[in-house]
Structure formats: C-alpha cells, structure tokens
Motif scaffolding. Structure first.
Motif, PDB file in Angstrom:
ATOM      1  N   THR A  78     -48.998 -15.660  -2.547  1.00 21.56           N
ATOM      2  CA  THR A  78     -47.985 -14.757  -2.002  1.00 21.56           C
ATOM      3  C   THR A  78     -47.278 -14.005  -3.115  1.00 21.56           C
ATOM      4  N   LEU A  79     -46.962 -14.721  -4.202  1.00 23.21           N
ATOM      5  CA  LEU A  79     -46.304 -14.092  -5.338  1.00 23.21           C
ATOM      6  C   LEU A  79     -47.216 -13.046  -5.975  1.00 23.21           C
ATOM      7  N   ALA A  80     -48.496 -13.343  -6.079  1.00 23.88           N
ATOM      8  CA  ALA A  80     -49.443 -12.387  -6.651  1.00 23.88           C
ATOM      9  C   ALA A  80     -49.511 -11.117  -5.805  1.00 23.88           C
ATOM     10  N   THR A  81     -49.446 -11.265  -4.496  1.00 24.51           N
ATOM     11  CA  THR A  81     -49.441 -10.105  -3.608  1.00 24.51           C
ATOM     12  C   THR A  81     -48.215  -9.238  -3.857  1.00 24.51           C
ATOM     13  N   VAL A  83     -46.505  -9.085  -6.681  1.00 27.68           N
ATOM     14  CA  VAL A  83     -46.640  -8.473  -8.005  1.00 27.68           C
ATOM     15  C   VAL A  83     -47.557  -7.254  -7.933  1.00 27.68           C
ATOM     16  N   VAL A  84     -48.659  -7.369  -7.202  1.00 32.12           N
ATOM     17  CA  VAL A  84     -49.581  -6.245  -7.063  1.00 32.12           C
ATOM     18  C   VAL A  84     -48.900  -5.082  -6.331  1.00 32.12           C
ATOM     19  N   ALA A  85     -48.047  -5.381  -5.374  1.00 30.95           N
ATOM     20  CA  ALA A  85     -47.297  -4.319  -4.689  1.00 30.95           C
ATOM     21  C   ALA A  85     -46.380  -3.596  -5.674  1.00 30.95           C
ATOM     22  N   PRO A 106     -58.146   2.266  -6.041  1.00 25.38           N
ATOM     23  CA  PRO A 106     -59.112   1.578  -5.171  1.00 25.38           C
ATOM     24  C   PRO A 106     -58.590   0.212  -4.731  1.00 25.38           C
ATOM     25  N   ASP A 107     -58.832  -0.133  -3.477  1.00 24.15           N
ATOM     26  CA  ASP A 107     -58.397  -1.436  -2.958  1.00 24.15           C
ATOM     27  C   ASP A 107     -59.047  -2.585  -3.724  1.00 24.15           C
ATOM     28  N   SER A 108     -60.308  -2.391  -4.112  1.00 22.41           N
ATOM     29  CA  SER A 108     -61.002  -3.460  -4.840  1.00 22.41           C
ATOM     30  C   SER A 108     -60.355  -3.717  -6.199  1.00 22.41           C
ATOM     31  N   LEU A 109     -59.809  -2.671  -6.814  1.00 26.50           N
ATOM     32  CA  LEU A 109     -59.107  -2.844  -8.093  1.00 26.50           C
ATOM     33  C   LEU A 109     -57.852  -3.691  -7.904  1.00 26.50           C
ATOM     34  N   LEU A 110     -57.084  -3.403  -6.877  1.00 29.29           N
ATOM     35  CA  LEU A 110     -55.851  -4.154  -6.624  1.00 29.29           C
ATOM     36  C   LEU A 110     -56.160  -5.620  -6.320  1.00 29.29           C
ATOM     37  N   HIS A 111     -57.234  -5.863  -5.577  1.00 26.86           N
ATOM     38  CA  HIS A 111     -57.634  -7.246  -5.287  1.00 26.86           C
ATOM     39  C   HIS A 111     -58.052  -7.961  -6.572  1.00 26.86           C
ATOM     40  N   SER A 112     -58.800  -7.273  -7.436  1.00 19.83           N
ATOM     41  CA  SER A 112     -59.243  -7.885  -8.689  1.00 19.83           C
ATOM     42  C   SER A 112     -58.060  -8.205  -9.593  1.00 19.83           C
ATOM     43  N   ILE A 113     -57.064  -7.332  -9.629  1.00 16.71           N
ATOM     44  CA  ILE A 113     -55.873  -7.594 -10.435  1.00 16.71           C
ATOM     45  C   ILE A 113     -55.154  -8.837  -9.925  1.00 16.71           C
ATOM     46  N   SER A 114     -55.037  -8.965  -8.614  1.00 20.80           N
ATOM     47  CA  SER A 114     -54.389 -10.147  -8.034  1.00 20.80           C
ATOM     48  C   SER A 114     -55.120 -11.427  -8.424  1.00 20.80           C
ATOM     49  N   GLN A 115     -56.449 -11.425  -8.309  1.00 21.38           N
ATOM     50  CA  GLN A 115     -57.239 -12.610  -8.648  1.00 21.38           C
ATOM     51  C   GLN A 115     -57.161 -12.925 -10.137  1.00 21.38           C
ATOM     52  N   GLU A 116     -57.149 -11.902 -10.966  1.00 21.23           N
ATOM     53  CA  GLU A 116     -57.075 -12.124 -12.404  1.00 21.23           C
ATOM     54  C   GLU A 116     -55.725 -12.716 -12.802  1.00 21.23           C
ATOM     55  N   ARG A 129     -44.873 -17.106 -12.144  1.00 15.76           N
ATOM     56  CA  ARG A 129     -43.465 -16.742 -12.323  1.00 15.76           C
ATOM     57  C   ARG A 129     -43.108 -16.554 -13.791  1.00 15.76           C
ATOM     58  N   GLY A 130     -43.869 -17.157 -14.697  1.00 15.36           N
ATOM     59  CA  GLY A 130     -43.581 -17.056 -16.119  1.00 15.36           C
ATOM     60  C   GLY A 130     -44.249 -15.873 -16.804  1.00 15.36           C
ATOM     61  N   ALA A 131     -44.820 -14.937 -16.034  1.00 19.55           N
ATOM     62  CA  ALA A 131     -45.573 -13.833 -16.628  1.00 19.55           C
ATOM     63  C   ALA A 131     -44.687 -12.633 -16.932  1.00 19.55           C
ATOM     64  N   LEU A 132     -44.961 -12.023 -18.069  1.00 21.54           N
ATOM     65  CA  LEU A 132     -44.403 -10.721 -18.446  1.00 21.54           C
ATOM     66  C   LEU A 132     -45.590  -9.777 -18.572  1.00 21.54           C
ATOM     67  N   ILE A 133     -45.624  -8.724 -17.753  1.00 18.30           N
ATOM     68  CA  ILE A 133     -46.811  -7.879 -17.624  1.00 18.30           C
ATOM     69  C   ILE A 133     -46.536  -6.481 -18.150  1.00 18.30           C
ATOM     70  N   ASP A 134     -47.369  -6.051 -19.097  1.00 18.15           N
ATOM     71  CA  ASP A 134     -47.373  -4.656 -19.552  1.00 18.15           C
ATOM     72  C   ASP A 134     -48.480  -3.927 -18.802  1.00 18.15           C
ATOM     73  N   LEU A 135     -48.124  -2.873 -18.125  1.00 18.05           N
ATOM     74  CA  LEU A 135     -49.080  -2.097 -17.326  1.00 18.05           C
ATOM     75  C   LEU A 135     -49.427  -0.808 -18.071  1.00 18.05           C
TER      76      LEU A 135
END
Length: 226
Positions: A78-81, A83-85, A106-116, A129-135
């Motif tokens: 749920t948290l990954a979802t 974060v992807v949003a 692409p939807d497949s890209l967003l799904h892959s990011i969530s899984q990664e 919860r401990g992640a700091l993400i540079d996009l």
C-alpha cells in the motif's frame, strides 16, 4: 482351562499393542523433527537470497523474477502504491523542467518502479518508510540528467537508505517514428498536430535504480530494470 498363543512363522512373538503405539510415536517425532530442520534450512536460504545481493555491482534483471523470491507485507505494498502516486504527480508537474508540454508515463513503468522499491526495501530495518528517493530523468542529450524531485517516504523518520531512480526517454519503438512522421509531413493541415506531438515526451519502460545504505559505508547497489 485352555489358552492359545499365536506365533509368527519364525517362532517369534508379534509386537504388543503398547509397543506398536510406541513405534508410531517415535516415527511421528522423527517426522516432526525433520520438518523443523527443513523449515530452518528454507528460512536461511530465503534470507540469503533476500539480503545477499553483491554490492557495487551492476545487475540486469527482470522484475517479474523477484515476485516469487520475497514476501511483501500488504502495508508495504500500500505504501509503495502511495509513493508511486507521488512520483507520478512529480513527473506530471515537471514538464517545464523537461521542456515539454506533456509527459507520457507507461503503466508498466509505474508498476516496475513499485516492485523495485519493494525489492530494495525488503531488507531495510524500517522498510520502505526509511527511503529517500531522488527522481531523475535521463534526457539523452548534453544536459543528460535532470533531477525532477526528492521524495522522503516518511518525513518523520531519519532515512536509512537512499535510492536514485534514473528514468529514460523513449528512444526506440513506435513513439519516435510517430514524431518523425509528423516532422516529415509539414503540410498546413498537420502543422497543429505536429506541434502538439513535438512537445510531447514519453518515458521508456526501462530505468536504473541506485541504492546506497545510509547507516553503513561503501555499500552501493546498481540495478538495470525493465
């Protein structure tokens, strides 16, 4: 008074009911002990697969291969979802930074990011919860890497690991051909359509993830994902 006594063919006496029950108890005990040993071995193997990634290496992998190798807590999913949003919103708001009027995700890209993200967080003490993400987005030109946003998954926590997501623009496939088609046909009827497509960019489904632990030095993991 008469009594009978049954003998086996070799002259020995058959086991008594008490002895028979004892042997069954012994066999069940051995079976349970064996199952416990197998469970312990399986847990050790799973832990090695989960936390035994080689540091400082470049790994080519398909994210679908990881689906069966680690268990994700539903709360983490749920948290990954969420974060992807947030990532999606950041990318949609970065069109002016990327020099386009519209960015296709692409939807497949967003799904892959969530899984990664789930994969990278599975061995962390605080999970995702401990992640700091540079996009970041790799534009493929001289100003190659464009930083879009930095996202702290839980701002109330001190981050335990840092992830850099390097997304790429689509450079092959159908989309570049569509853009070249409109560019080659510059009739007045297609001018407006071309201008719209010219300012539209599409992200590739492949990306790079770079992970660095913040509570230990010298540990760097680089993965190519698709």
């Amino acid at each position: 008074m008469s009594f009978s006594c049954n003998h086996s063919l070799d002259g020995s006496f058959p086991p008594s009911p008490a002895e028979d029950r004892g042997s069954k108890r012994l066999s069940w005990g051995s079976l349970l002990q064996r199952l416990t040993e197998l469970k312990g071995i399986n847990q050790r193997v799973t832990a090695d697969q989960c936390c035994g990634s080689e540091t400082g290496s470049l790994a080519d992998m398909s994210l679908s291969e990881w689906d069966s190798t680690f268990f994700c807590d539903p709360l983490e999913e749920t948290l990954a979802t969420e974060v992807v949003a947030t990532i999606t919103q950041s990318l949609n708001n970065a069109s002016h930074i990327l020099g386009c009027s519209r960015l296709i995700l692409p939807d497949s890209l967003l799904h892959s990011i969530s899984q990664e993200l789930l994969h990278l967080a599975v061995c962390e003490p605080c999970g995702l919860r401990g992640a700091l993400i540079d996009l970041c987005v790799d534009r493929g030109d001289q100003a190659s890497l464009c930083t879009v946003d930095q996202i702290a998954v839980d701002a109330t926590l001190v981050p335990t690991f840092h992830v850099t997501l390097v997304l790429r623009l689509e450079s092959s496939g159908l989309w570049p051909k569509v853009q070249r088609l409109f560019k080659g046909n510059r009739s007045p009827q297609t001018s407006a359509t071309y201008l719209g497509h010219q300012n539209t960019l599409k992200l590739s489904t492949s990306f790079r993830a770079i992970k660095r632990k913040l509570y230990s030095s010298g540990e760097l993991l680089i993965e190519e994902c698709s």
